[in-house]
Design a protein around this motif. Structure first.
Motif, PDB file in Angstrom:
ATOM      1  N   CYS A 188      -7.571   1.583  -4.855  1.00  0.00           N
ATOM      2  CA  CYS A 188      -7.578   0.369  -4.465  1.00  0.00           C
ATOM      3  C   CYS A 188      -8.834   0.675  -3.119  1.00  0.00           C
ATOM      4  O   CYS A 188      -9.094   1.190  -2.203  1.00  0.00           O
ATOM      5  CB  CYS A 188      -5.658   0.905  -3.535  1.00  0.00           C
ATOM      6  N   CYS A 239      -1.601   2.380  -5.147  1.00  0.00           N
ATOM      7  CA  CYS A 239      -0.924   1.069  -4.190  1.00  0.00           C
ATOM      8  C   CYS A 239      -0.133   0.388  -4.974  1.00  0.00           C
ATOM      9  O   CYS A 239      -0.194  -0.168  -6.118  1.00  0.00           O
ATOM     10  CB  CYS A 239      -1.875   0.615  -3.490  1.00  0.00           C
ATOM     11  N   HIS A 261       0.821  -1.128  -0.176  1.00  0.00           N
ATOM     12  CA  HIS A 261       0.246   0.170  -0.085  1.00  0.00           C
ATOM     13  C   HIS A 261       0.956   1.190  -0.082  1.00  0.00           C
ATOM     14  O   HIS A 261       0.476   2.396   0.527  1.00  0.00           O
ATOM     15  CB  HIS A 261      -1.285   0.341   0.749  1.00  0.00           C
ATOM     16  N   CYS A 269      -8.541   0.368  -0.318  1.00  0.00           N
ATOM     17  CA  CYS A 269      -7.974   0.603   0.998  1.00  0.00           C
ATOM     18  C   CYS A 269      -8.180   2.648   0.999  1.00  0.00           C
ATOM     19  O   CYS A 269      -7.761   3.115   1.713  1.00  0.00           O
ATOM     20  CB  CYS A 269      -6.520   1.055   0.947  1.00  0.00           C
TER      21      CYS A 269
HETATM   22 ZN   LIG Z   1      -3.596   0.820  -0.836  1.00  0.00          ZN
END
Ligand SMILES: [Zn+2]
Length: 306
Positions: A175, A182, A159, A177
């Motif tokens: 991503c 990432c 990440h 996240c």
């Molecule tokens: Zn990520």
């Protein structure tokens, strides 16, 4: 130190093995993971330990590899893709069920530890273990001890943003996240498949792309070449920070033989050094790394996730 039991708590199966003092697997067992059922998961792990101890006629130390991480704030599991574990005090519940102290670590960290203790990184001081699979993770082991870090995220390079993005790397993929660009969005198996499809080819999985590249299919070769230079740029960032002796690749993409010579050739172009001695190697233990690394958490040098 006598027998060690390592448990690899995965999303679909729970693997367990007894290792003798020399690291040889003497007994093993496997159960399906009771998906989504926390109490049943704890009971299954405890049952596996009891079964193996009865078969091996030992009382062993127990180490467990889990997805996600154990929160340093409250000891509860976080970031696990087996979401029924999140927010649960898994270590304490297993200790109660087994009536002993156990050790627990993230599965990527267990992979790195397994390879550092008696695998592809044996004898090296600094080992970076990389998972290139459905996700991209990693673990750092120094002198046979997992580096956990202040936030329990050491080694989570997946990440970080992809270094030096080129025209072909844009637009930066979103991503899960919440950020864009990432490393995981370029280097996971699904990311390679998406990149191949984006270049006008059909939608096939990463293993098939690697197979076609081996057969010389030009679009598959081009996709692998894009993948390799992204991997080299990303690993160079790791080398500049922790300067590992060995980088061991794991996960499904570690089976792609061409990655090793290609990335070894490309990495020096991005590292801040006149020479690069870091060896980039395939894993010695493959799928067994989870149970082996978990068992090695009870190695005199290895730390636990507190
Ligand atoms: Zn990520």
């Amino acid at each position: 130190m006598g027998a060690r039991i390592g448990i690899d708590l995965g999303g679909t199966k729970i693997e367990a093995a007894v290792l003798d003092a020399d690291g040889r697997v003497t007994h093993r067992a496997r159960r399906a993971t009771p998906a989504g059922q926390y109490d049943a998961t704890v009971a299954t792990v405890a049952g596996l330990v009891k079964t193996l101890e009865a078969e091996a006629r030992v009382r062993a130390s127990v180490g467990v590899a889990t997805p996600g991480a154990r929160s340093l704030v409250d000891g509860r599991i976080k970031n696990a893709n087996s979401t029924c574990l999140n927010g649960r005090p898994l270590k304490e519940d297993l200790e109660r069920a087994l009536d002993r102290e156990i050790r627990m670590a993230n599965d990527a960290n267990c992979f790195a530890l397994s390879e550092a203790v008696d695998g592809a990184g044996a004898g090296a001081s600094v080992v970076f273990g990389v998972i290139l699979g459905t996700g991209v993770g990693g673990g750092v082991v120094v002198d046979r001890r997992i580096v956990t870090g202040a936030n329990a995220i050491a080694g989570e390079w997946g990440h970080n943003p992809l270094p030096l993005p080129e025209t072909s790397d844009h637009p930066l993929p979103l991503c899960y996240c919440g950020r864009r660009g990432c490393i995981e969005t370029y280097l996971s198996g699904p990311a390679l498949a998406a990149d191949f499809a984006k270049a006008g080819a059909e939608r096939v999985d990463a293993v098939e792309i690697a197979r076609r590249a081996e057969g010389g299919e030009p679009r598959a070769v081009a996709a692998m070449e894009r993948y390799e230079v992204r991997l080299a740029r990303s690993l160079a960032g790791v080398i500049n920070i922790i300067d590992p002796d060995v980088i061991v690749l794991g996960g499904g993409l570690s089976n792609v033989a061409r990655l090793y010579p290609s990335v070894t050739r490309l990495v020096p172009g991005f590292v801040f050094s006149d020479e690069v001695r870091t060896r980039i190697v395939p894993p010695a233990h493959g799928d067994a790394s989870g149970v082996r690394g978990a068992a090695w958490l009870w190695n005199e040098a290895a730390g636990e996730v507190r």
